[in-house]
Scaffold this motif. Structure first.
Motif, mmCIF file in Angstrom:
data_model
loop_
_atom_site.group_PDB
_atom_site.id
_atom_site.type_symbol
_atom_site.label_atom_id
_atom_site.label_comp_id
_atom_site.label_asym_id
_atom_site.label_seq_id
_atom_site.Cartn_x
_atom_site.Cartn_y
_atom_site.Cartn_z
ATOM 1 N N GLY A 1 -11.548 8.223 5.011
ATOM 2 C CA GLY A 1 -11.219 6.886 4.518
ATOM 3 C C GLY A 1 -9.765 6.545 4.785
ATOM 4 O O GLY A 1 -9.053 7.295 5.475
ATOM 5 N N PRO A 2 -9.314 5.432 4.234
ATOM 6 C CA PRO A 2 -7.924 5.018 4.443
ATOM 7 C C PRO A 2 -6.941 6.087 3.985
ATOM 8 O O PRO A 2 -7.179 6.773 2.989
ATOM 9 C CB PRO A 2 -7.786 3.765 3.577
ATOM 10 C CG PRO A 2 -9.163 3.354 3.210
ATOM 11 C CD PRO A 2 -10.046 4.545 3.354
ATOM 12 N N ARG B 1 -8.840 10.828 -6.381
ATOM 13 C CA ARG B 1 -9.918 10.059 -5.747
ATOM 14 C C ARG B 1 -9.436 9.463 -4.419
ATOM 15 O O ARG B 1 -10.123 9.555 -3.403
ATOM 16 C CB ARG B 1 -10.376 8.951 -6.703
ATOM 17 C CG ARG B 1 -11.481 8.076 -6.165
ATOM 18 C CD ARG B 1 -12.048 7.141 -7.239
ATOM 19 N NE ARG B 1 -11.056 6.499 -8.071
ATOM 20 C CZ ARG B 1 -10.478 5.326 -7.785
ATOM 21 N NH1 ARG B 1 -10.780 4.685 -6.677
ATOM 22 N NH2 ARG B 1 -9.603 4.806 -8.617
ATOM 23 N N PHE B 2 -8.232 8.889 -4.405
ATOM 24 C CA PHE B 2 -7.680 8.325 -3.168
ATOM 25 C C PHE B 2 -7.433 9.424 -2.132
ATOM 26 O O PHE B 2 -7.701 9.262 -0.950
ATOM 27 C CB PHE B 2 -6.380 7.570 -3.434
ATOM 28 C CG PHE B 2 -6.532 6.372 -4.333
ATOM 29 C CD1 PHE B 2 -7.559 5.454 -4.149
ATOM 30 C CD2 PHE B 2 -5.634 6.152 -5.365
ATOM 31 C CE1 PHE B 2 -7.691 4.342 -4.973
ATOM 32 C CE2 PHE B 2 -5.755 5.050 -6.189
ATOM 33 C CZ PHE B 2 -6.786 4.141 -6.002
ATOM 34 N N TYR B 3 -6.922 10.554 -2.607
ATOM 35 C CA TYR B 3 -6.618 11.683 -1.725
ATOM 36 C C TYR B 3 -7.893 12.211 -1.072
ATOM 37 O O TYR B 3 -7.939 12.444 0.139
ATOM 38 C CB TYR B 3 -5.911 12.770 -2.542
ATOM 39 C CG TYR B 3 -5.297 13.865 -1.726
ATOM 40 C CD1 TYR B 3 -4.036 13.704 -1.166
ATOM 41 C CD2 TYR B 3 -5.964 15.068 -1.530
ATOM 42 C CE1 TYR B 3 -3.458 14.728 -0.418
ATOM 43 C CE2 TYR B 3 -5.404 16.088 -0.779
ATOM 44 C CZ TYR B 3 -4.142 15.909 -0.234
ATOM 45 O OH TYR B 3 -3.570 16.912 0.518
ATOM 46 N N LYS B 4 -8.945 12.404 -1.863
ATOM 47 C CA LYS B 4 -10.228 12.906 -1.335
ATOM 48 C C LYS B 4 -10.848 11.881 -0.390
ATOM 49 O O LYS B 4 -11.428 12.245 0.624
ATOM 50 C CB LYS B 4 -11.204 13.239 -2.467
ATOM 51 C CG LYS B 4 -10.816 14.457 -3.278
ATOM 52 C CD LYS B 4 -10.486 15.643 -2.417
ATOM 53 C CE LYS B 4 -11.580 16.603 -2.252
ATOM 54 N NZ LYS B 4 -11.214 17.771 -1.432
ATOM 55 N N ARG B 5 -10.730 10.620 -0.719
ATOM 56 C CA ARG B 5 -11.263 9.566 0.140
ATOM 57 C C ARG B 5 -10.630 9.647 1.531
ATOM 58 O O ARG B 5 -11.316 9.550 2.543
ATOM 59 C CB ARG B 5 -10.993 8.204 -0.513
ATOM 60 C CG ARG B 5 -11.468 7.009 0.288
ATOM 61 C CD ARG B 5 -11.195 5.720 -0.427
ATOM 62 N NE ARG B 5 -9.781 5.366 -0.341
ATOM 63 C CZ ARG B 5 -9.244 4.303 -0.917
ATOM 64 N NH1 ARG B 5 -10.000 3.483 -1.640
ATOM 65 N NH2 ARG B 5 -7.963 4.044 -0.789
ATOM 66 N N SER C 1 0.848 -1.186 0.000
ATOM 67 C CA SER C 1 0.000 0.000 0.000
ATOM 68 C C SER C 1 0.888 1.242 0.000
ATOM 69 O O SER C 1 2.007 1.218 0.496
ATOM 70 C CB SER C 1 -0.949 0.005 1.193
ATOM 71 O OG SER C 1 -0.235 0.025 2.391
ATOM 72 N N PHE C 2 0.340 2.286 -0.591
ATOM 73 C CA PHE C 2 1.083 3.542 -0.725
ATOM 74 C C PHE C 2 0.502 4.571 0.238
ATOM 75 O O PHE C 2 -0.686 4.895 0.155
ATOM 76 C CB PHE C 2 0.998 4.062 -2.159
ATOM 77 C CG PHE C 2 1.755 5.329 -2.365
ATOM 78 C CD1 PHE C 2 3.117 5.309 -2.606
ATOM 79 C CD2 PHE C 2 1.108 6.552 -2.281
ATOM 80 C CE1 PHE C 2 3.815 6.495 -2.775
ATOM 81 C CE2 PHE C 2 1.802 7.735 -2.444
ATOM 82 C CZ PHE C 2 3.168 7.698 -2.693
ATOM 83 N N PRO C 3 1.325 5.099 1.171
ATOM 84 C CA PRO C 3 0.819 6.097 2.121
ATOM 85 C C PRO C 3 0.577 7.443 1.431
ATOM 86 O O PRO C 3 1.463 8.004 0.795
ATOM 87 C CB PRO C 3 1.931 6.203 3.160
ATOM 88 C CG PRO C 3 3.136 5.593 2.545
ATOM 89 C CD PRO C 3 2.698 4.727 1.410
ATOM 90 N N LEU C 4 -0.625 7.945 1.573
ATOM 91 C CA LEU C 4 -0.977 9.205 0.923
ATOM 92 C C LEU C 4 -0.275 10.409 1.526
ATOM 93 O O LEU C 4 -0.262 11.477 0.923
ATOM 94 C CB LEU C 4 -2.491 9.396 0.939
ATOM 95 C CG LEU C 4 -3.217 8.461 -0.024
ATOM 96 C CD1 LEU C 4 -4.704 8.451 0.259
ATOM 97 C CD2 LEU C 4 -2.937 8.842 -1.463
#
Length: 177
Positions: free
Chosen positions: A140-141, A131-135, A85-88
């Motif tokens: 979210g995760p 999308r991942f950043y906004k989540r 997994s990649f940490p945001l």
């Protein structure tokens, strides 16, 4: 990709591979992509070796690379992680904002993310990173898993150092039309 252990060198092998790839693109007349240096202010300088020994960052950097590939403006950042997994936290708000503005000007923004295990490199379109950043902002995760990425965007690494991201860029362009 070759292995490296020092945290201080993490990413430098990836960036050097991208630099070699970009130089090859320039030589073949396919594109002109430049590494953007992070602006620093030197504080201490060793006069015997002509090296900066202490410095601080002047301002936040935008992205690692910017240029044009076959007439298409591109900007991207290179990231690396040691897990599935990649940490945001490794993607900064000012980078997201720059890429958003870049795409608003009809450029293409993306990340090249290298997962040390299982030694896979991905092209991550800005829209997916956003999308991942906004989540994460919405509770979210605070990471995204490699398995959440589109396997069509796996980037071949040839001869252990050429990061062949043009096919993924082409796929991204076709998905937009």
């Amino acid at each position: 990709m070759p292995s490296w252990n020092s945290r201080g060198l993490r990413g430098s092998v990836l960036e050097e591979s991208i630099n070699l790839t970009n130089e090859r693109l320039r030589e073949k007349g396919l594109g002109l992509v430049q590494k953007i240096p992070t602006p620093i202010t030197p504080i201490e300088f060793d006069k015997t070796t002509n090296h900066i020994t202490l410095a601080y960052f002047e301002k936040k950097s935008t992205v690692d690379y910017i240029g044009v590939i076959q007439g298409v403006p591109v900007c991207f950042d290179a990231k690396e992680c040691n897990a599935e997994s990649f940490p945001l936290q490794n993607i900064h708000e000012h980078q997201i904002e720059f890429m958003k503005d870049f795409e608003a000007q009809e450029g293409i923004a993306f990340f090249i993310v290298y997962f040390k295990k299982p030694e896979l490199c991905y092209y991550v379109p800005y829209r997916d990173a956003y999308r991942f950043y906004k989540r994460a902002e919405e509770g979210g995760p605070r990471h995204f898993k490699r398995t959440e990425l589109d396997s069509e965007y796996i980037v071949n690494v040839r001869n252990d150092f050429y990061i062949e991201y043009l096919a993924a860029l082409d796929r991204d362009l076709r998905s937009r039309s």
